[in-house]
Write a protein that holds these residues in place. Structure first.
Motif, mmCIF file in Angstrom:
data_model
loop_
_atom_site.group_PDB
_atom_site.id
_atom_site.type_symbol
_atom_site.label_atom_id
_atom_site.label_comp_id
_atom_site.label_asym_id
_atom_site.label_seq_id
_atom_site.Cartn_x
_atom_site.Cartn_y
_atom_site.Cartn_z
ATOM 1 N N VAL A 37 0.834 -1.207 0.000
ATOM 2 C CA VAL A 37 0.000 0.000 0.000
ATOM 3 C C VAL A 37 0.867 1.255 0.000
ATOM 4 O O VAL A 37 0.586 2.217 -0.714
ATOM 5 C CB VAL A 37 -0.960 -0.016 1.214
ATOM 6 C CG1 VAL A 37 -1.624 1.330 1.420
ATOM 7 C CG2 VAL A 37 -2.009 -1.095 1.026
ATOM 8 N N VAL A 38 1.942 1.253 0.779
ATOM 9 C CA VAL A 38 2.837 2.409 0.819
ATOM 10 C C VAL A 38 3.493 2.627 -0.539
ATOM 11 O O VAL A 38 3.549 3.748 -1.043
ATOM 12 C CB VAL A 38 3.900 2.225 1.928
ATOM 13 C CG1 VAL A 38 5.006 3.254 1.791
ATOM 14 C CG2 VAL A 38 3.249 2.332 3.295
ATOM 15 N N VAL A 39 3.979 1.558 -1.155
ATOM 16 C CA VAL A 39 4.637 1.689 -2.458
ATOM 17 C C VAL A 39 3.658 2.171 -3.518
ATOM 18 O O VAL A 39 3.971 3.066 -4.306
ATOM 19 C CB VAL A 39 5.284 0.340 -2.865
ATOM 20 C CG1 VAL A 39 5.741 0.363 -4.312
ATOM 21 C CG2 VAL A 39 6.446 0.025 -1.942
ATOM 22 N N VAL A 40 2.461 1.602 -3.553
ATOM 23 C CA VAL A 40 1.457 2.022 -4.535
ATOM 24 C C VAL A 40 1.073 3.480 -4.307
ATOM 25 O O VAL A 40 0.974 4.264 -5.256
ATOM 26 C CB VAL A 40 0.213 1.102 -4.472
ATOM 27 C CG1 VAL A 40 -0.943 1.693 -5.261
ATOM 28 C CG2 VAL A 40 0.563 -0.279 -4.998
ATOM 29 N N GLY A 41 0.881 3.863 -3.066
ATOM 30 C CA GLY A 41 0.550 5.258 -2.759
ATOM 31 C C GLY A 41 1.667 6.199 -3.162
ATOM 32 O O GLY A 41 1.418 7.290 -3.706
ATOM 33 N N PHE A 42 2.903 5.796 -2.939
ATOM 34 C CA PHE A 42 4.051 6.614 -3.326
ATOM 35 C C PHE A 42 4.114 6.773 -4.837
ATOM 36 O O PHE A 42 4.313 7.868 -5.354
ATOM 37 C CB PHE A 42 5.337 5.982 -2.805
ATOM 38 C CG PHE A 42 6.573 6.714 -3.226
ATOM 39 C CD1 PHE A 42 6.901 7.927 -2.650
ATOM 40 C CD2 PHE A 42 7.406 6.200 -4.204
ATOM 41 C CE1 PHE A 42 8.041 8.614 -3.030
ATOM 42 C CE2 PHE A 42 8.539 6.864 -4.594
ATOM 43 C CZ PHE A 42 8.857 8.073 -4.009
ATOM 44 N N LEU A 43 3.919 5.684 -5.552
ATOM 45 C CA LEU A 43 3.971 5.737 -7.012
ATOM 46 C C LEU A 43 2.826 6.562 -7.587
ATOM 47 O O LEU A 43 3.009 7.312 -8.537
ATOM 48 C CB LEU A 43 3.956 4.325 -7.598
ATOM 49 C CG LEU A 43 5.218 3.498 -7.342
ATOM 50 C CD1 LEU A 43 5.049 2.089 -7.875
ATOM 51 C CD2 LEU A 43 6.441 4.168 -7.952
ATOM 52 N N GLN A 44 1.636 6.451 -7.025
ATOM 53 C CA GLN A 44 0.498 7.226 -7.499
ATOM 54 C C GLN A 44 0.701 8.711 -7.225
ATOM 55 O O GLN A 44 0.399 9.538 -8.055
ATOM 56 C CB GLN A 44 -0.800 6.742 -6.850
ATOM 57 C CG GLN A 44 -1.289 5.435 -7.413
ATOM 58 C CD GLN A 44 -2.579 4.964 -6.766
ATOM 59 O OE1 GLN A 44 -3.001 5.500 -5.752
ATOM 60 N NE2 GLN A 44 -3.187 3.947 -7.345
ATOM 61 N N GLY A 45 1.216 9.039 -6.066
ATOM 62 C CA GLY A 45 1.480 10.436 -5.729
ATOM 63 C C GLY A 45 2.555 11.017 -6.607
ATOM 64 O O GLY A 45 2.488 12.172 -7.024
ATOM 65 N N ARG A 46 3.548 10.233 -6.899
ATOM 66 C CA ARG A 46 4.645 10.688 -7.744
ATOM 67 C C ARG A 46 4.178 10.892 -9.169
ATOM 68 O O ARG A 46 4.561 11.838 -9.855
ATOM 69 C CB ARG A 46 5.763 9.652 -7.705
ATOM 70 C CG ARG A 46 7.031 10.102 -8.327
ATOM 71 C CD ARG A 46 8.117 9.103 -8.051
ATOM 72 N NE ARG A 46 9.365 9.497 -8.690
ATOM 73 C CZ ARG A 46 10.469 8.825 -8.622
ATOM 74 N NH1 ARG A 46 10.504 7.712 -7.920
ATOM 75 N NH2 ARG A 46 11.558 9.232 -9.224
ATOM 76 N N ARG A 47 3.329 10.007 -9.661
ATOM 77 C CA ARG A 47 2.806 10.091 -11.018
ATOM 78 C C ARG A 47 1.891 11.309 -11.170
ATOM 79 O O ARG A 47 1.895 11.990 -12.180
ATOM 80 C CB ARG A 47 2.051 8.822 -11.368
ATOM 81 C CG ARG A 47 1.773 8.679 -12.846
ATOM 82 C CD ARG A 47 1.071 7.359 -13.172
ATOM 83 N NE ARG A 47 1.644 6.234 -12.428
ATOM 84 C CZ ARG A 47 0.922 5.253 -11.921
ATOM 85 N NH1 ARG A 47 -0.400 5.256 -12.049
ATOM 86 N NH2 ARG A 47 1.489 4.257 -11.272
ATOM 87 N N ALA A 48 1.072 11.574 -10.140
ATOM 88 C CA ALA A 48 0.131 12.694 -10.202
ATOM 89 C C ALA A 48 0.873 14.023 -10.121
ATOM 90 O O ALA A 48 0.450 15.020 -10.693
ATOM 91 C CB ALA A 48 -0.884 12.600 -9.069
ATOM 92 N N GLY A 49 1.987 14.057 -9.388
ATOM 93 C CA GLY A 49 2.717 15.286 -9.223
ATOM 94 C C GLY A 49 3.607 15.554 -10.381
ATOM 95 O O GLY A 49 3.978 16.567 -10.830
#
Length: 49
Positions: A37-49
Motif C-alpha cells: 500500500v505504501v509503495v502504490v501510494g508513493f507511485l500514485q502520488g509521484r505520477r500525479a505530481g
C-alpha cells in the motif's frame, strides 16, 4: 486513505511483534500488505505530481 490503512497495518504488525500472542503468518501478511500500500501510494502520488 491509503496512508491511513498502511499506518494502521504497520501499527498492528508492530503490536503483534511485541505481544506474547501472535497469529503467526497473519502478522507478516499485514506487513507485506502495508508495504504494498505504501509503495502504490508513493507511485500514485509521484505520477500525479
Amino acid at each position: 486513505m491509503l496512508w491511513t490503512i498502511a499506518v494502521v497495518m504497520l501499527i498492528l504488525w508492530a503490536l503483534g511483534l511485541v505481544s506474547s500472542y501472535t497469529m503467526g503468518g497473519f502478522i507478516h501478511l499485514l506487513l507485506i500488505i502495508a508495504l504494498i500500500v505504501v509503495v502504490v501510494g508513493f507511485l500514485q502520488g509521484r505520477r500525479a505530481g
